[in-house]
Design a protein around this motif. Structure first.
Motif, PDB file in Angstrom:
ATOM      1  N   LEU A 271      -1.208  46.679  -6.805  1.00 53.79           N
ATOM      2  CA  LEU A 271      -1.767  47.769  -6.899  1.00 53.79           C
ATOM      3  C   LEU A 271      -3.868  47.541  -6.943  1.00 53.79           C
ATOM      4  O   LEU A 271      -4.297  48.214  -6.505  1.00 53.79           O
ATOM      5  CB  LEU A 271      -1.770  47.983  -8.961  1.00 53.79           C
ATOM      6  N   LYS A 272      -3.923  46.527  -6.825  1.00 48.43           N
ATOM      7  CA  LYS A 272      -5.296  46.450  -6.636  1.00 48.43           C
ATOM      8  C   LYS A 272      -5.705  46.660  -4.848  1.00 48.43           C
ATOM      9  O   LYS A 272      -6.760  46.753  -4.203  1.00 48.43           O
ATOM     10  CB  LYS A 272      -5.994  44.991  -6.885  1.00 48.43           C
ATOM     11  N   ASN A 273      -4.249  46.001  -4.124  1.00 49.60           N
ATOM     12  CA  ASN A 273      -4.536  46.480  -2.419  1.00 49.60           C
ATOM     13  C   ASN A 273      -4.056  47.728  -2.319  1.00 49.60           C
ATOM     14  O   ASN A 273      -4.304  47.769  -1.241  1.00 49.60           O
ATOM     15  CB  ASN A 273      -3.769  45.362  -2.214  1.00 49.60           C
ATOM     16  N   PHE A 274      -3.243  48.166  -3.581  1.00 49.73           N
ATOM     17  CA  PHE A 274      -2.842  49.700  -2.974  1.00 49.73           C
ATOM     18  C   PHE A 274      -4.323  50.787  -2.775  1.00 49.73           C
ATOM     19  O   PHE A 274      -5.531  50.713  -3.342  1.00 49.73           O
ATOM     20  CB  PHE A 274      -2.837  50.298  -4.105  1.00 49.73           C
ATOM     21  N   ARG A 275      -4.208  51.058  -1.145  1.00 50.99           N
ATOM     22  CA  ARG A 275      -5.770  51.938  -0.522  1.00 50.99           C
ATOM     23  C   ARG A 275      -4.672  52.518   0.814  1.00 50.99           C
ATOM     24  O   ARG A 275      -4.424  51.749   1.616  1.00 50.99           O
ATOM     25  CB  ARG A 275      -6.525  50.857  -0.172  1.00 50.99           C
ATOM     26  N   TRP A 276      -4.582  54.067   0.440  1.00 52.36           N
ATOM     27  CA  TRP A 276      -4.486  54.594   1.563  1.00 52.36           C
ATOM     28  C   TRP A 276      -5.015  55.507   1.873  1.00 52.36           C
ATOM     29  O   TRP A 276      -6.322  56.022   1.137  1.00 52.36           O
ATOM     30  CB  TRP A 276      -2.855  55.376   1.457  1.00 52.36           C
ATOM     31  N   THR A 277      -4.960  57.181   3.095  1.00 51.20           N
ATOM     32  CA  THR A 277      -5.846  58.222   3.377  1.00 51.20           C
ATOM     33  C   THR A 277      -5.303  59.104   2.432  1.00 51.20           C
ATOM     34  O   THR A 277      -4.269  59.885   1.841  1.00 51.20           O
ATOM     35  CB  THR A 277      -5.463  57.855   5.160  1.00 51.20           C
ATOM     36  N   THR A 278      -6.922  59.932   2.941  1.00 51.63           N
ATOM     37  CA  THR A 278      -6.144  60.890   1.814  1.00 51.63           C
ATOM     38  C   THR A 278      -4.946  62.380   3.192  1.00 51.63           C
ATOM     39  O   THR A 278      -4.048  62.601   2.009  1.00 51.63           O
ATOM     40  CB  THR A 278      -7.528  62.609   2.683  1.00 51.63           C
ATOM     41  N   GLU A 279      -4.918  61.375   4.572  1.00 56.39           N
ATOM     42  CA  GLU A 279      -3.645  62.471   5.653  1.00 56.39           C
ATOM     43  C   GLU A 279      -2.446  61.339   4.358  1.00 56.39           C
ATOM     44  O   GLU A 279      -1.552  62.199   4.545  1.00 56.39           O
ATOM     45  CB  GLU A 279      -3.816  62.030   6.681  1.00 56.39           C
ATOM     46  N   ASP A 280      -2.653  60.237   3.948  1.00 51.77           N
ATOM     47  CA  ASP A 280      -1.573  59.878   3.185  1.00 51.77           C
ATOM     48  C   ASP A 280      -0.385  60.431   2.748  1.00 51.77           C
ATOM     49  O   ASP A 280       0.504  60.576   2.495  1.00 51.77           O
ATOM     50  CB  ASP A 280      -1.777  58.337   3.281  1.00 51.77           C
ATOM     51  N   GLN A 281      -1.802  60.603   1.354  1.00 50.57           N
ATOM     52  CA  GLN A 281      -1.737  61.727   0.504  1.00 50.57           C
ATOM     53  C   GLN A 281      -1.081  62.638   0.332  1.00 50.57           C
ATOM     54  O   GLN A 281      -0.165  63.560  -0.353  1.00 50.57           O
ATOM     55  CB  GLN A 281      -2.726  61.153  -0.693  1.00 50.57           C
ATOM     56  N   ASN A 282      -2.052  63.643   1.144  1.00 53.83           N
ATOM     57  CA  ASN A 282      -1.645  64.677   0.792  1.00 53.83           C
ATOM     58  C   ASN A 282      -0.566  65.222   1.771  1.00 53.83           C
ATOM     59  O   ASN A 282       0.481  66.227   1.709  1.00 53.83           O
ATOM     60  CB  ASN A 282      -2.176  65.541   2.298  1.00 53.83           C
ATOM     61  N   GLU A 283       0.491  64.301   2.811  1.00 57.10           N
ATOM     62  CA  GLU A 283       1.449  64.155   3.231  1.00 57.10           C
ATOM     63  C   GLU A 283       2.974  64.019   2.534  1.00 57.10           C
ATOM     64  O   GLU A 283       3.985  64.800   2.321  1.00 57.10           O
ATOM     65  CB  GLU A 283       1.830  62.706   4.316  1.00 57.10           C
ATOM     66  N   VAL A 284       3.081  63.156   1.302  1.00 57.59           N
ATOM     67  CA  VAL A 284       3.523  62.897   0.610  1.00 57.59           C
ATOM     68  C   VAL A 284       3.625  64.145  -1.168  1.00 57.59           C
ATOM     69  O   VAL A 284       4.326  64.026  -2.001  1.00 57.59           O
ATOM     70  CB  VAL A 284       3.204  61.527  -0.625  1.00 57.59           C
ATOM     71  N   ALA A 285       2.572  64.353  -0.769  1.00 60.37           N
ATOM     72  CA  ALA A 285       1.830  65.810  -1.899  1.00 60.37           C
ATOM     73  C   ALA A 285       2.840  66.979  -1.305  1.00 60.37           C
ATOM     74  O   ALA A 285       3.456  67.949  -1.904  1.00 60.37           O
ATOM     75  CB  ALA A 285       0.894  65.727  -1.991  1.00 60.37           C
ATOM     76  N   LEU A 286       2.455  67.231   0.120  1.00 60.62           N
ATOM     77  CA  LEU A 286       3.276  68.144   0.316  1.00 60.62           C
ATOM     78  C   LEU A 286       4.403  67.912   0.133  1.00 60.62           C
ATOM     79  O   LEU A 286       5.326  69.177  -0.076  1.00 60.62           O
ATOM     80  CB  LEU A 286       3.333  68.530   2.017  1.00 60.62           C
ATOM     81  N   MET A 287       5.396  67.047   0.606  1.00 54.28           N
ATOM     82  CA  MET A 287       6.588  67.163   0.209  1.00 54.28           C
ATOM     83  C   MET A 287       7.195  67.613  -1.210  1.00 54.28           C
ATOM     84  O   MET A 287       7.890  68.055  -1.337  1.00 54.28           O
ATOM     85  CB  MET A 287       7.002  65.809   0.793  1.00 54.28           C
ATOM     86  N   ILE A 288       6.458  66.760  -2.052  1.00 58.29           N
ATOM     87  CA  ILE A 288       6.682  67.362  -3.426  1.00 58.29           C
ATOM     88  C   ILE A 288       6.690  68.421  -3.341  1.00 58.29           C
ATOM     89  O   ILE A 288       7.234  69.411  -4.378  1.00 58.29           O
ATOM     90  CB  ILE A 288       5.747  66.630  -4.680  1.00 58.29           C
ATOM     91  N   ALA A 289       5.266  69.394  -3.446  1.00 57.54           N
ATOM     92  CA  ALA A 289       4.890  70.709  -3.755  1.00 57.54           C
ATOM     93  C   ALA A 289       5.115  71.629  -2.694  1.00 57.54           C
ATOM     94  O   ALA A 289       5.945  72.552  -3.509  1.00 57.54           O
ATOM     95  CB  ALA A 289       3.197  70.459  -3.966  1.00 57.54           C
ATOM     96  N   GLU A 290       5.963  71.467  -1.632  1.00 56.70           N
ATOM     97  CA  GLU A 290       5.900  72.593  -0.875  1.00 56.70           C
ATOM     98  C   GLU A 290       7.412  72.795  -0.485  1.00 56.70           C
ATOM     99  O   GLU A 290       7.919  73.353  -0.272  1.00 56.70           O
ATOM    100  CB  GLU A 290       4.607  72.658   0.068  1.00 56.70           C
TER     101      GLU A 290
END
Length: 316
Positions: A271-290
């Protein structure tokens, strides 16, 4: 509201805002369990944070062999839950200096888990189609000139400033008062409800003024332009009643329970190493929400396509 991961990713609906009940009194049976290969994550109720938790939980289970539990807690109570060991980790904090001072610096019951890799920004936004028709509307000094465009039954004779949940980080009531604007803050109640209203306004090409934030997948569906508020300066938001400046740009951070950070083994390191980009997060969020994938399905799809990213998070 507290679900085992296997149930969560099979059935969890899109979370509906930070106005959910305070769950800090319902500790996970896994939280702070010394020696057990279990992890409890605090899941904030907006979809970006849900994306964080979905991917982290999937990898903890499938790559490291942990059992993962999740607890939905409002922003400020989440710090209390983390300090008390009711949850092990909070993956997306938008800036709570008072809680950070109390728990990280003074009590030392929480430790900074590092940068999430995503930069957050809260602001006021209008639809780009409106900004193109009225370019000066993007300066707060001109908002009163257009207040009548934003009137709704909920705002009465004033223009409506649409917010999500009162439990979000928001200074909007103080901003409206201190900037002497002819507007009324109206709370949709949750991120999902706010999105529904924004999409309906956009479908009908109606004017709207809304509190919103980046990163957020909705910008891809409804282009919005930020209204420039008085510039943010360090300390201008120190007194919540006197705020008259823009919101800061905030590198989002992770926090871990101090005991878990010390004794959590591979999970804490991951969890300390977990680090991603805005684009990564948006990609997953879009799959969930839309696209209406379950969080588990969205996480699995992202993991399958981004091995070069997440393998760097695994303990050496």
């Amino acid at each position: 509201m507290r679900l085992r991961t296997t149930a969560m990713f099979g059935a969890l609906l899109l979370l509906t805002g930070c106005g959910a009940a305070d769950m800090t009194k319902q500790a996970s049976p896994f939280a702070n369990a010394r020696g057990a290969r279990t992890v409890t994550l605090s899941v904030q109720s907006w979809v970006g944070a849900q994306a964080d938790a979905a991917v982290a939980a999937y990898l903890l289970e499938h790559e490291l062999g942990y059992r993962v539990d999740t607890v939905q807690v409002d922003e400020v109570p989440a710090w209390d839950a983390l300090s008390q060991g009711r949850v092990d980790a909070l993956l997306e904090d938008w800036g709570h200096p008072e809680q950070e001072r109390r728990y990280v610096e003074e009590k030392k019951t929480i430790v900074d888990g590092g940068d999430l890799g995503v930069t957050g920004h809260i602001g006021w936004f209008v639809p780009t189609y409106l900004a193109e028709r009225h370019p000066d509307i993007t300066d707060w000094k001109n908002l009163d000139k257009y207040a009548s465009l934003f009137r709704t039954p909920e705002s009465g004779s004033k223009g409506q400033l649409l917010d999500g949940s009162p439990s979000y980080v928001t200074h909007d009531k103080a901003l409206v008062k201190n900037l002497k604007l002819d507007y009324q803050v109206v709370f949709a109640g949750s991120e999902a409800a706010q999105i529904t209203q924004i999409k309906q306004f956009a479908k009908e090409k109606k004017p709207f003024l809304t509190y919103w934030y980046e990163p957020q997948w909705l910008f891809e569906k409804v282009p919005m332009t930020e209204v420039k508020l008085p510039p943010y300066e360090e300390g201008c938001d120190a007194d919540p009643e006197k705020v008259a400046c823009a919101y800061p740009t905030t590198p989002l951070r992770k926090y871990l329970n101090a005991g878990f950070a010390k004794n959590g083994g591979e999970a804490a390191e991951f969890l300390k190493n977990f680090r991603w980009t805005t684009e990564d997060q948006n990609e997953v969020a879009l799959m969930i929400a839309e696209q209406k994938l379950t969080p588990r399905e969205a996480a699995e799809k992202w993991v399958d396509g981004h091995a070069s990213v997440w393998k760097a998070w695994l303990p050496r």
